[in-house]
Each structure stands twice: as C-alpha cells, then as structure tokens.
Enzyme design. Structure first.
Site, PDB file in Angstrom:
ATOM      1  N   VAL A  37       5.216  -3.204   4.432  1.00 27.53           N
ATOM      2  CA  VAL A  37       4.899  -3.625   2.571  1.00 27.53           C
ATOM      3  C   VAL A  37       4.079  -4.520   2.507  1.00 27.53           C
ATOM      4  O   VAL A  37       3.842  -5.778   2.040  1.00 27.53           O
ATOM      5  CB  VAL A  37       6.843  -4.962   2.275  1.00 27.53           C
ATOM      6  CG1 VAL A  37       7.825  -3.834   2.213  1.00 27.53           C
ATOM      7  CG2 VAL A  37       6.714  -5.970   2.931  1.00 27.53           C
ATOM      8  N   LYS A  38       3.012  -4.994   3.236  1.00 29.97           N
ATOM      9  CA  LYS A  38       1.801  -5.395   3.579  1.00 29.97           C
ATOM     10  C   LYS A  38       0.853  -3.987   2.749  1.00 29.97           C
ATOM     11  O   LYS A  38       1.430  -3.217   1.843  1.00 29.97           O
ATOM     12  CB  LYS A  38       1.092  -5.571   4.734  1.00 29.97           C
ATOM     13  CG  LYS A  38       2.344  -6.443   5.552  1.00 29.97           C
ATOM     14  CD  LYS A  38       2.278  -7.602   4.536  1.00 29.97           C
ATOM     15  CE  LYS A  38       2.943  -9.159   6.012  1.00 29.97           C
ATOM     16  NZ  LYS A  38       4.207  -8.315   6.214  1.00 29.97           N
ATOM     17  N   THR A  39      -0.245  -5.268   2.119  1.00 33.81           N
ATOM     18  CA  THR A  39      -1.593  -4.546   1.220  1.00 33.81           C
ATOM     19  C   THR A  39      -1.482  -3.710   1.549  1.00 33.81           C
ATOM     20  O   THR A  39      -1.697  -2.128   1.020  1.00 33.81           O
ATOM     21  CB  THR A  39      -2.449  -5.357   1.114  1.00 33.81           C
ATOM     22  OG1 THR A  39      -2.132  -7.207   0.123  1.00 33.81           O
ATOM     23  CG2 THR A  39      -3.939  -4.688  -0.439  1.00 33.81           C
ATOM     24  N   GLY A  45       0.913  -1.049   0.186  1.00 33.93           N
ATOM     25  CA  GLY A  45       0.023  -0.180   0.056  1.00 33.93           C
ATOM     26  C   GLY A  45       0.708   1.213  -0.102  1.00 33.93           C
ATOM     27  O   GLY A  45       0.197   2.285  -0.408  1.00 33.93           O
ATOM     28  N   ASP A  65       3.103  -3.813   8.268  1.00 30.69           N
ATOM     29  CA  ASP A  65       4.552  -3.374   7.980  1.00 30.69           C
ATOM     30  C   ASP A  65       4.280  -2.800   6.460  1.00 30.69           C
ATOM     31  O   ASP A  65       3.743  -2.644   5.861  1.00 30.69           O
ATOM     32  CB  ASP A  65       5.636  -4.720   8.416  1.00 30.69           C
ATOM     33  CG  ASP A  65       5.296  -5.018   7.296  1.00 30.69           C
ATOM     34  OD1 ASP A  65       5.063  -5.595   6.202  1.00 30.69           O
ATOM     35  OD2 ASP A  65       6.425  -7.017   6.845  1.00 30.69           O
TER      36      ASP A  65
END
Length: 398
Positions: A185-187, A3, A183
C-alpha cells in the site's frame, strides 16, 4: 498512493523476465540468471533517485529500520527517540536490537517536536528517528542541529513519504540513514520490500552484510564467503525487486497524480472556516500521499470521521483511536508483552507510561483526519468526492 492501483505491462514484463531466468534469489546462481540482477538494478535506480551514494534493498520497511539501526551500531541499552504517532514497526525495529524506544511528542507537523526531542535526550540517547508520516516531513533542519550538537544519529523513516523533499533533498537523504517501505500500500510497491539509503560507505557495507546473515559477498562462491560479523536474513527476492524496478520508473507519474488529486480536495476543504491543515516545514514539499487536516476539537473530529464513513467516503483515518499508529493503544509495548524475555536494559529503561504526559500529541492527533489520496480516481469521481466531503463536514460542524 498506492502504486498497485496502476499495475500494468511494465510490472508484468519485469516479473516475467525473472521467471524466464528461473532465478528468484538476489544472490548467487550467476550461470543461470543470464546477467539479470533486479535487486542490484533497483538499488542503483533508488540511489540515483534519492541522490545518495548507496542503497540497500531489504525485505520490508521494518527490516529497513532494523538494518539501518544495526548498521550504525545501535544496540542493547541505546535509546532511540521516536514519535508517538507512527506505525508499530518503529518501536519493533528498535526492540529487535535490544535498544530502547523513547516516545516523544509530535507537533502540528504530525511529526517529532524538536523542543520535545531536546528535552528527552539522556546520556544513553544514541539516535533520533523522525517518521515522515502521511506524506510530509519533520522539521529536519532543527532535528539535524540537535543531533549535531549532541553527537546523535539522525535516521529518517520515510516509509510513507517517498517523493517528498526538504530543502531540495529527497526525504530519506537528509539524515545519516534513510528508510523506505515498498509494501503493497505504498506509493511505489514491490509487494513486500524496503530499502536503506545512505552516503556513508561503512553503513552501506554493514547493511549489505547484516541483511544477508553476515555474508561479505566477496568472490564467486557463496558457500566460501566470509562472515565478518553476525547478521540475519532480511533479503529481498528478485521477484519483489522486479516489481519495484518497474514502479520506480513511474514514480514521477504517481506523484503528479497525487499532487493533482490532493490539490483538488484541499482547495475544496479550504472553503470550510473550521478546517485547518498540518504544517509543512519551510523548505519542504510533501509527497501528497495523504490530505491531513485538523478540526476544532477531538469531539468534532470523531463526529466528522464517523459521518464521512457513513457517507461513503472511504480511506479516511482517525489515528487517535487507531490500534497500529498511535501510542494510546500500544498496550503490548506499554506492558512489555513478549513471547520471550526481553533484555534487562529494555525493562529497566522503558518509560513509565502511567506517568508520562503526551497531552501535546493528543492535542494534535485527537483533532486530525487523514485522507488517503488514490491514484485511480477519475476526474468525475474526484469532483464528486470533494463536494460530498464538504457537505458532510459542514453538516457535522453546524
């Protein structure tokens, strides 16, 4: 995914709102915060989205796993069945409570093999923890049946799969507890953060107290709050929650983009006879965060992965040789390398990794390449990427 690729005015507005209030901590300071409770708002939004009664925000996905286990009473000597393919946080959270991680084979879903799970159960088994790796899910119906038969907890690690569903239920809501990571690098991201979701009110109360030093959060005087039991500090900050509050409102947009980009890449790779794809259990829809495909052999997978990298195709992963996500290189776990003495139960009960056979996992992971699906690709970039991937794969399979 992730995201952060599409940060914008909504995220900035939410963060500025917290800065204007001057209160960065989620608890207390009622007179100063002017009614602003970003963590509470995000918990309510997450519970609605996950179709559950309760959500508890914490500081990370690792914290979410730890808090979920603790909230359900998992502790010293209890065995928790987990997959060979996951992130190291899975066994870290188990060990943090003095419990014992028991590694179990994965199958063509790239998640827990229910047959292997059934064989791994002992009188000390307390929970089964499927990890919905790379955007898709375990065979939850089969695992739920096993857990019901043996009176075990089903705790979903949905840290990489927010937005996926199984039998119409959001991933994370199917088991007794579900865990998410927010965190960077999550969606959807909070920068750092995580959450536990559940329909069990006792688990929710336990998670609320345990993640804040055991505070019971009754009354208006934080210093006078009681401590029903021991806890730790796994709190999220208002700043992190503010980012997540903006991001969860955009989740449907992110998922739509992921599905479109995933579909274009998959349709291109489907033209290659030697390529097959991970199995999504009947009744499931993945989040499309990764495109996961199999090549005919470990040798061909390594060759293609190397060629993709040299060809400028970024964000493709060969997990079989990865330090963080596959059991083969978890030497610190296998050898119990620790800064301090570990509980005797862990030393006594941990698998003998010199004897255990995970060849069934190797069969699948050794042949797998996973490609991250980015949100920021333009249509032109995506088309060129798909064509280039097909050329590279075909050239290295001939």
């Amino acid at each position: 995914m992730p995201g952060f690729e599409l940060f914008g005015d909504k995220e900035r507005e939410q963060v500025q709102d917290v800065l204007d209030s001057g209160v960065l901590m989620r608890y207390g300071f009622e007179g100063l915060r002017k009614g602003h409770y970003k963590a509470l708002e995000l918990e309510e939004a997450l519970a609605r989205r996950m179709k559950v009664a309760h959500a508890q925000l914490v500081s990370s996905g690792t914290a979410a796993l730890t808090v979920a286990l603790a909230s359900a009473g998992v502790g010293a000597g209890d065995e928790v069945l987990m997959p060979t393919f996951t992130f190291v946080a899975t066994f870290e959270s188990i060990l943090a409570l003095g419990a014992v991680p028991v590694l179990v084979d994965v199958d063509d879903t790239l998640t827990l093999n229910p047959v292997a799970v059934e064989k791994a159960i002992t009188p000390k088994t307390r929970a089964v923890m499927p990890v919905h790796m790379c955007g898709s899910m375990a065979d939850l119906r089969a695992l739920k049946s096993i857990c019901d038969t043996h009176n075990l907890l089903l705790i979903e690690d949905a840290c990489q799969a927010i937005g996926g569903t199984y039998e119409g239920k959001p991933l994370g809501s199917y088991g007794d507890l579900g865990c998410f990571s927010f965190d960077y690098v999550k969606t959807i991201t909070c920068g750092e953060g995580g959450a536990v979701v559940t329909n069990n009110s006792s688990y929710k109360i336990n998670a609320d107290h345990y993640s804040d030093h055991g505070h019971d959060h009754f009354g208006n005087d934080r210093g006078a709050e009681a401590h029903p039991f021991l806890g730790y500090n796994y709190r999220i900050s208002e700043l992190n929650a503010a980012v997540g509050l903006a991001q969860i409102e955009r989740l449907d947009t992110f998922l739509s983009i992921q599905k479109k980009n995933y579909t274009i890449l998959r349709q291109a790779l489907e033209t290659i006879n030697e390529v097959s794809f991970r199995r999504v259990p009947d009744g499931g829809e993945e989040s499309y965060a990764f495109l996961n495909f199999f090549l005919p052999s470990e040798i061909s997978a390594k060759k293609v992965h190397e060629a993709l990298g040299k060809g400028g195709i970024d964000a493709c992963f060969y997990w079989y040789d990865n330090n963080w996500h596959y059991y083969r290189k978890w030497n610190h776990l296998k050898e119990l390398k620790s800064l301090a003495k570990l509980p005797q139960e862990v030393s006594n009960q941990l698998q003998d990794f010199k004897k255990v056979d995970f060849s069934r996992s190797d069969h699948w992971i050794g042949r797998t390449i996973s490609c991250l699906i980015k949100l920021s690709w333009s249509d032109d970039e995506l088309t060129k990427r798909a064509d280039h991937m097909v050329r590279i794969i075909k050239a290295n399979l001939s």
